[in-house]
Structures are given as C-alpha cells and as structure tokens.
Design a protein around this motif. Structure first.
Motif, PDB file in Angstrom:
ATOM      1  N   GLY A 145       0.825  -1.199   0.000  1.00 13.68           N
ATOM      2  CA  GLY A 145       0.000   0.000   0.000  1.00 13.68           C
ATOM      3  C   GLY A 145       0.860   1.250   0.000  1.00 13.68           C
ATOM      4  O   GLY A 145       2.090   1.195   0.068  1.00 13.68           O
ATOM      5  N   GLN A 146       0.217   2.425  -0.063  1.00 16.92           N
ATOM      6  CA  GLN A 146       0.964   3.675  -0.079  1.00 16.92           C
ATOM      7  C   GLN A 146       1.849   3.800   1.145  1.00 16.92           C
ATOM      8  O   GLN A 146       1.401   3.580   2.279  1.00 16.92           O
ATOM      9  CB  GLN A 146       0.002   4.864  -0.130  1.00 16.92           C
ATOM     10  CG  GLN A 146       0.678   6.209  -0.229  1.00 16.92           C
ATOM     11  CD  GLN A 146       1.471   6.360  -1.526  1.00 16.92           C
ATOM     12  OE1 GLN A 146       0.918   6.204  -2.620  1.00 16.92           O
ATOM     13  NE2 GLN A 146       2.749   6.653  -1.417  1.00 16.92           N
ATOM     14  N   ASP A 147       3.114   4.119   0.931  1.00 19.50           N
ATOM     15  CA  ASP A 147       4.145   4.277   1.971  1.00 19.50           C
ATOM     16  C   ASP A 147       4.550   2.963   2.626  1.00 19.50           C
ATOM     17  O   ASP A 147       5.317   2.980   3.594  1.00 19.50           O
ATOM     18  CB  ASP A 147       3.704   5.270   3.063  1.00 19.50           C
ATOM     19  CG  ASP A 147       3.565   6.683   2.526  1.00 19.50           C
ATOM     20  OD1 ASP A 147       4.220   7.003   1.517  1.00 19.50           O
ATOM     21  OD2 ASP A 147       2.805   7.471   3.110  1.00 19.50           O
ATOM     22  N   ALA A 148       4.055   1.832   2.142  1.00 20.24           N
ATOM     23  CA  ALA A 148       4.466   0.541   2.706  1.00 20.24           C
ATOM     24  C   ALA A 148       5.849   0.169   2.175  1.00 20.24           C
ATOM     25  O   ALA A 148       6.247   0.559   1.070  1.00 20.24           O
ATOM     26  CB  ALA A 148       3.460  -0.545   2.351  1.00 20.24           C
ATOM     27  N   GLU A 149       6.592  -0.595   2.993  1.00 22.28           N
ATOM     28  CA  GLU A 149       7.971  -0.936   2.669  1.00 22.28           C
ATOM     29  C   GLU A 149       8.257  -2.374   3.054  1.00 22.28           C
ATOM     30  O   GLU A 149       7.597  -2.935   3.928  1.00 22.28           O
ATOM     31  CB  GLU A 149       8.934  -0.031   3.446  1.00 22.28           C
ATOM     32  CG  GLU A 149       8.703   1.451   3.235  1.00 22.28           C
ATOM     33  CD  GLU A 149       9.284   2.298   4.346  1.00 22.28           C
ATOM     34  OE1 GLU A 149      10.060   3.224   4.030  1.00 22.28           O
ATOM     35  OE2 GLU A 149       8.963   2.049   5.527  1.00 22.28           O
ATOM     36  N   ALA A 150       9.269  -2.965   2.416  1.00 21.28           N
ATOM     37  CA  ALA A 150       9.720  -4.309   2.760  1.00 21.28           C
ATOM     38  C   ALA A 150      11.239  -4.344   2.644  1.00 21.28           C
ATOM     39  O   ALA A 150      11.828  -3.613   1.845  1.00 21.28           O
ATOM     40  CB  ALA A 150       9.087  -5.350   1.832  1.00 21.28           C
TER      41      ALA A 150
END
Length: 216
Positions: A120-125
């Motif tokens: 999603g928006q601004d999600a990171e991994a």
C-alpha cells in the motif's frame, strides 16, 4: 558489476485459500536488522515493522497473494506484535509472524518467487541475502503496488550489487536492471510484479529494500 547467473527451476507451491496470521511465540535470539533499513532516508525511526516468513520486514499495509488469491492481509501500524525501527535498533526482538500456508525456510529463494506482496501507499519491505548458499538468489516474494498505474516501487541495494526486474525477465535474469551497493532506483515493470535477485552474495549482511514511496 558482472555476475554470471544460472537459472533454476520454478518453485511449485500449493495454496489453500486465505489463512489467519498469528505471531510465533518463539523469539529470535540472533536477530539482525537488514542493513537496507539503516541509514535509509526513506525509513523513519517511528515506522513500525512486522516480520514474515523468509525474514522479510514489512512496514505499513500489505497483502500477500498467489495467483490473485489473497493469503494474508498485513498492517504493521495496527499489529500488536509490531515494533518501531527505533526499538529494534535499541535491541528489542521481533518474532516472525506465522502464516501456515507459506513454507519459506530461507531468507531468499533459488527460484523466482511465486508469492506476491502488494504494498500500500508508503508501505515498505526489506530483507537480507543468505550468504550460506551459492548460485542465484531471488527475493522470497515479488512486489507490486496497490495502484500500479500511478505508484512506482523504489528498490535499494546495500553491501552488494543486485538485479531488479519484472516477471518478463525472471527467466532471463541477466536482462535485469543492475543496482549497485548503496544505490536505489524506481522500477515500473510492464506486468506490475517485480523482484530482486543476485548471484552468490559475497558480503555478509548484504540486503535489499523496496518501498511504495512514490509520494513519500
């Protein structure tokens, strides 16, 4: 950078619908934060993280799928097991979420990923490369944004070089885009899904980062 890559066979896994997610009660003693989360101006100390099979750290809202079937919905900001990056830097531990349908044992995969994480928006991994194995290494998941026509994924490599690319080049991996250590780049693959891969990582702690941070 020049790495010679031998292509492995595609991993076949079975999916049996959507499953619930719960935290493993066993804490990991020798936990290391991926270097790609440190000294990264895209990540804030207040960002919350959870960890999923494959040793992947997730911030924000994300959905794990296979063949367009939803396996798990994740949201680190509303998960009681999540920890902030600051608390992890200060030595707090993070348990791996138990997702029964996913049996990923390594921090990376010798074959192209079959699971997709939609960020999603601004999600990171972020995750690390396993230096205990030779040959080609792929990220254990492929990645997409939840709004492909608008958002782009940003990839960062730390401590070793890697390739990134869409599914159209996974079976011809030398055609991927090279990302050198400490560098980052946006990627907009024609078929939405993208992954990273490397060949026999030489540097302990080599890691990768991907974020849906087009507007961040």
């Amino acid at each position: 950078m020049k790495k010679f890559i031998a292509l492995g066979s595609v991993l076949a896994l079975t999916v049996i619908g959507t499953v619930s997610v719960k935290a493993d009660t066993k804490k990991e003693v020798n936990q290391e934060i991926p270097s790609s989360l440190l000294d990264n101006d895209k990540v804030r100390d207040t960002d919350t993280f959870i960890k999923i099979p494959g040793g992947v750290y997730i911030h924000g809202k994300a959905t794990i799928t296979k063949n367009d079937k939803v396996i798990a919905n994740l949201d680190s900001d509303n998960d009681p097991n999540a920890k902030t990056l600051k608390s992890l830097k200060m030595g707090e531990t993070l348990g791996t979420l138990e997702i029964p349908i996913i049996s990923i044992k390594r921090y990376d995969s010798p074959t192209p990923p079959v699971y997709v994480i939609k960020l999603g928006q601004d999600a990171e991994a972020a995750g690390v490369w396993d230096v205990n194995y030779g040959g080609i290494h792929y990220t254990p998941y492929a990645y997409e944004t939840t709004n492909p026509p608008v958002d782009l994924l940003y990839w960062i490599s730390k401590r070793d070089s890697m390739y990134i690319g869409g599914s159209e080049v996974w079976n011809n991996p030398t055609q991927g885009t090279i990302v050198n250590p400490g560098e980052g780049t946006y990627l907009n693959p024609p078929y939405n899904s993208s992954a990273a891969w490397t060949y026999a990582p030489f540097v302990a702690g080599a890691s990768w980062y991907v974020g849906n941070i087009w507007a961040k």
